[in-house]
Every structure is written in structure tokens, then in C-alpha cells.
Write a protein that holds these residues in place. Structure first.
Motif, PDB file in Angstrom:
ATOM      1  N   ALA A 121       0.830  -1.199   0.000  1.00 16.62           N
ATOM      2  CA  ALA A 121       0.000   0.000   0.000  1.00 16.62           C
ATOM      3  C   ALA A 121       0.871   1.259   0.000  1.00 16.62           C
ATOM      4  N   CYS A 122       1.965   1.223   0.754  1.00 13.43           N
ATOM      5  CA  CYS A 122       2.886   2.366   0.780  1.00 13.43           C
ATOM      6  C   CYS A 122       3.563   2.562  -0.572  1.00 13.43           C
ATOM      7  N   GLU A 123       3.908   1.472  -1.238  1.00 12.28           N
ATOM      8  CA  GLU A 123       4.507   1.582  -2.570  1.00 12.28           C
ATOM      9  C   GLU A 123       3.541   2.244  -3.541  1.00 12.28           C
ATOM     10  N   GLU A 124       2.279   1.867  -3.467  1.00 11.73           N
ATOM     11  CA  GLU A 124       1.286   2.476  -4.350  1.00 11.73           C
ATOM     12  C   GLU A 124       1.081   3.946  -4.017  1.00 11.73           C
ATOM     13  N   LEU A 125       1.059   4.266  -2.732  1.00 10.88           N
ATOM     14  CA  LEU A 125       0.889   5.664  -2.337  1.00 10.88           C
ATOM     15  C   LEU A 125       2.036   6.524  -2.864  1.00 10.88           C
ATOM     16  N   LYS A 126       3.257   6.029  -2.788  1.00  7.71           N
ATOM     17  CA  LYS A 126       4.415   6.806  -3.236  1.00  7.71           C
ATOM     18  C   LYS A 126       4.398   7.067  -4.737  1.00  7.71           C
ATOM     19  N   ALA A 127       3.670   6.230  -5.475  1.00  6.71           N
ATOM     20  CA  ALA A 127       3.592   6.405  -6.923  1.00  6.71           C
ATOM     21  C   ALA A 127       2.450   7.337  -7.328  1.00  6.71           C
ATOM     22  N   GLU A 128       1.673   7.826  -6.372  1.00  8.73           N
ATOM     23  CA  GLU A 128       0.496   8.651  -6.673  1.00  8.73           C
ATOM     24  C   GLU A 128       0.852  10.126  -6.697  1.00  8.73           C
ATOM     25  N   ALA A 129       0.415  10.842  -7.742  1.00  5.32           N
ATOM     26  CA  ALA A 129       0.723  12.266  -7.877  1.00  5.32           C
ATOM     27  C   ALA A 129      -0.473  13.159  -7.568  1.00  5.32           C
ATOM     28  N   ASP A 130      -1.673  12.642  -7.687  1.00  7.49           N
ATOM     29  CA  ASP A 130      -2.883  13.428  -7.451  1.00  7.49           C
ATOM     30  C   ASP A 130      -3.088  13.607  -5.947  1.00  7.49           C
ATOM     31  N   GLN A 131      -3.065  14.852  -5.468  1.00  5.01           N
ATOM     32  CA  GLN A 131      -3.138  15.097  -4.028  1.00  5.01           C
ATOM     33  C   GLN A 131      -4.454  14.632  -3.427  1.00  5.01           C
ATOM     34  N   HIS A 132      -5.539  14.756  -4.175  1.00  2.72           N
ATOM     35  CA  HIS A 132      -6.826  14.293  -3.648  1.00  2.72           C
ATOM     36  C   HIS A 132      -6.785  12.784  -3.413  1.00  2.72           C
ATOM     37  N   VAL A 133      -6.211  12.058  -4.356  1.00  4.50           N
ATOM     38  CA  VAL A 133      -6.099  10.606  -4.211  1.00  4.50           C
ATOM     39  C   VAL A 133      -5.132  10.255  -3.089  1.00  4.50           C
ATOM     40  N   VAL A 134      -4.053  11.027  -2.964  1.00  2.14           N
ATOM     41  CA  VAL A 134      -3.106  10.808  -1.865  1.00  2.14           C
ATOM     42  C   VAL A 134      -3.817  10.942  -0.525  1.00  2.14           C
ATOM     43  N   ASP A 135      -4.640  11.985  -0.377  1.00  2.00           N
ATOM     44  CA  ASP A 135      -5.384  12.175   0.873  1.00  2.00           C
ATOM     45  C   ASP A 135      -6.259  10.961   1.176  1.00  2.00           C
ATOM     46  N   GLU A 136      -6.967  10.477   0.169  1.00  2.00           N
ATOM     47  CA  GLU A 136      -7.878   9.354   0.354  1.00  2.00           C
ATOM     48  C   GLU A 136      -7.128   8.078   0.731  1.00  2.00           C
ATOM     49  N   LYS A 137      -6.066   7.794  -0.017  1.00  2.00           N
ATOM     50  CA  LYS A 137      -5.328   6.558   0.224  1.00  2.00           C
ATOM     51  C   LYS A 137      -4.576   6.609   1.549  1.00  2.00           C
ATOM     52  N   ALA A 138      -4.020   7.769   1.887  1.00  2.00           N
ATOM     53  CA  ALA A 138      -3.314   7.892   3.164  1.00  2.00           C
ATOM     54  C   ALA A 138      -4.277   7.643   4.317  1.00  2.00           C
ATOM     55  N   ARG A 139      -5.470   8.167   4.202  1.00  2.00           N
ATOM     56  CA  ARG A 139      -6.469   7.965   5.253  1.00  2.00           C
ATOM     57  C   ARG A 139      -6.804   6.485   5.407  1.00  2.00           C
ATOM     58  N   LEU A 140      -7.006   5.795   4.299  1.00  2.00           N
ATOM     59  CA  LEU A 140      -7.362   4.383   4.358  1.00  2.00           C
ATOM     60  C   LEU A 140      -6.208   3.527   4.866  1.00  2.00           C
ATOM     61  N   ILE A 141      -4.982   3.871   4.476  1.00  2.00           N
ATOM     62  CA  ILE A 141      -3.819   3.145   4.997  1.00  2.00           C
ATOM     63  C   ILE A 141      -3.748   3.309   6.512  1.00  2.00           C
ATOM     64  N   TYR A 142      -3.990   4.536   6.978  1.00  2.00           N
ATOM     65  CA  TYR A 142      -3.967   4.770   8.420  1.00  2.00           C
ATOM     66  C   TYR A 142      -5.024   3.916   9.112  1.00  2.00           C
TER      67      TYR A 142
END
Length: 217
Positions: A121-142
């Protein structure tokens, strides 16, 4: 006697081995993010005001496959040379699609598959450039791997948890870098040697070995 999953959670990363975990830090939830919904007072999984169940299911449903966004060909049988290389380098194992698949199956038998899922999940997050998607994925990872309310919580020390809580105010693609390294180190130190000595790995070596020529039996 603790289970294998519980045993994994008893070992902090090597650089933090001498630090006693802080229960108050562990229990603390990250503060609310500026500019985000005022009703969200924490990042724990009980807060759903800015997320519909449909949005949650859309990202969580394919968790077993979507999180594995590294180049993937897990169905392709590995060569003998590739399987042998996994014993020489944990990094080679983790960056081989077939290696990750085999190691993840082994972790499942030890009830510690969440370590691999979190790393992916962290590898996928690091490859994401869209900040809105980063916010969503970071929240779900947490919620899925860091929150103490999650059944898939990974083992992290107090310092790393505090850092995550601070960074969750303004999530970025690298919010979980320290935690990812700690989990990677835990898998390398604890689970990887057992994997190499397991019947599963020996079976992979046999499967990848070329068949014996007639008369060589």
C-alpha cells in the motif's frame, strides 16, 4: 505461548530496540487537518463524515490485488535462477512479482500478511501524484494498518506513530516512509529467514529445477 503474529509485533525496528513504547503516544490520534471537514476530529476509522461507504468499497474491494501496483506477473513461473536469487537478497525477493506472491502466501501461514499488504500500500501511495487521491489513500492506509482499532494493525514503535500522526495533518505520498521501512526491516529480520527454510521455498526450488534427462535419475 504467543502466536507468530503476536511474536512479530513484539519486535521493534533495530534502530528503536532500546526505546520503550509509549502507550499515550500509541493511543493518540492525529489532529484534524486544516481545511478539511470540521467534524473530523481524528483520522481513526470511526470518522466517516467525509467518506461514503461507496467510496470506501471502491478502493478497499480490490485490496488483495490493487495494492500490488508494482510490475506484476505473478502467474508467470519463476526460473530456477530467480528463485535462487531470493535466498541471496531480500530486496530481490520483494521486487520480484512471483517472489512477493510466494512470500505473501508464507506470511499468511504465520498470520502476518498485513506486513506485506502495508508495504505494498505504501509503494502504491508513493507512486500517486494526485493530491486528492493521496489524501484518500493515506487515510485508508492509516485506518487499515496504523489505527489501534484495526484488526490488521502493523507493529510500529511510538516514535514512528507520532511522526505519522503529525504528517497526517497534511498527508503526502511519503507520509508512511518511516513506518514502511520499519515493517520492511521486521519482515527481513524475522519472517524472511523462516521463509527460506520452509517447505514452501524448497518446493519452489524443485518446481523451477529443469527435469532430469533420461538416464540421470
Amino acid at each position: 505461548m504467543p502466536t507468530a503474529h503476536e511474536a512479530d509485533k513484539q519486535h521493534p525496528g533495530p534502530e528503536e530496540a532500546d526505546q520503550a513504547p509509549s502507550m499515550s503516544s500509541h493511543d493518540a490520534a492525529p489532529p484534524a487537518a486544516p481545511g478539511r471537514s470540521p467534524c473530523c476530529l481524528c483520522w481513526c476509522c470511526c470518522c466517516s463524515c467525509s467518506w461514503s461507504e461507496g467510496q470506501r468499497r471502491a478502493w478497499r474491494a480490490p485490496a488483495d490485488s490493487k495494492l500490488q501496483s508494482l510490475p506484476s506477473c505473478e502467474a508467470c513461473p519463476p526460473s530456477l535462477e530467480e528463485v535462487q536469487s531470493w535466498a541471496r537478497s531480500f530486496d530481490k525477493l520483494m521486487h520480484s512479482p512471483a517472489g512477493r506472491s510466494a512470500f505473501r502466501a508464507f506470511l499468511r501461514t504465520e498470520y502476518s500478511e498485513e506486513n506485506m499488504l502495508f508495504w505494498l500500500a505504501c509503494e502504491e501511495l508513493k507512486a500517486e501524484a494526485d493530491q486528492h487521491v493521496v489524501d484518500e489513500k493515506a487515510r485508508l492506509i492509516y485506518e487499515d494498518y496504523v489505527s489501534i482499532l484495526s484488526p490488521r494493525e502493523v507493529s510500529l514503535d511510538a516514535r514512528v506513530r507520532e511522526g505519522i500522526n503529525r504528517r497526517m495533518q497534511e498527508p503526502s505520498a511519503h507520509t508512511f516512509d518511516d513506518a514502511q521501512l520499519q515493517v520492511y526491516t521486521l519482515m527481513h529480520r524475522d519472517s524472511y529467514p523462516r521463509f527460506l527454510g520452509s517447505p514452501a521455498y524448497r518446493a519452489l526450488l524443485l518446481q523451477a529445477s529443469p527435469p532430469a534427462a533420461p538416464g540421470e535419475a
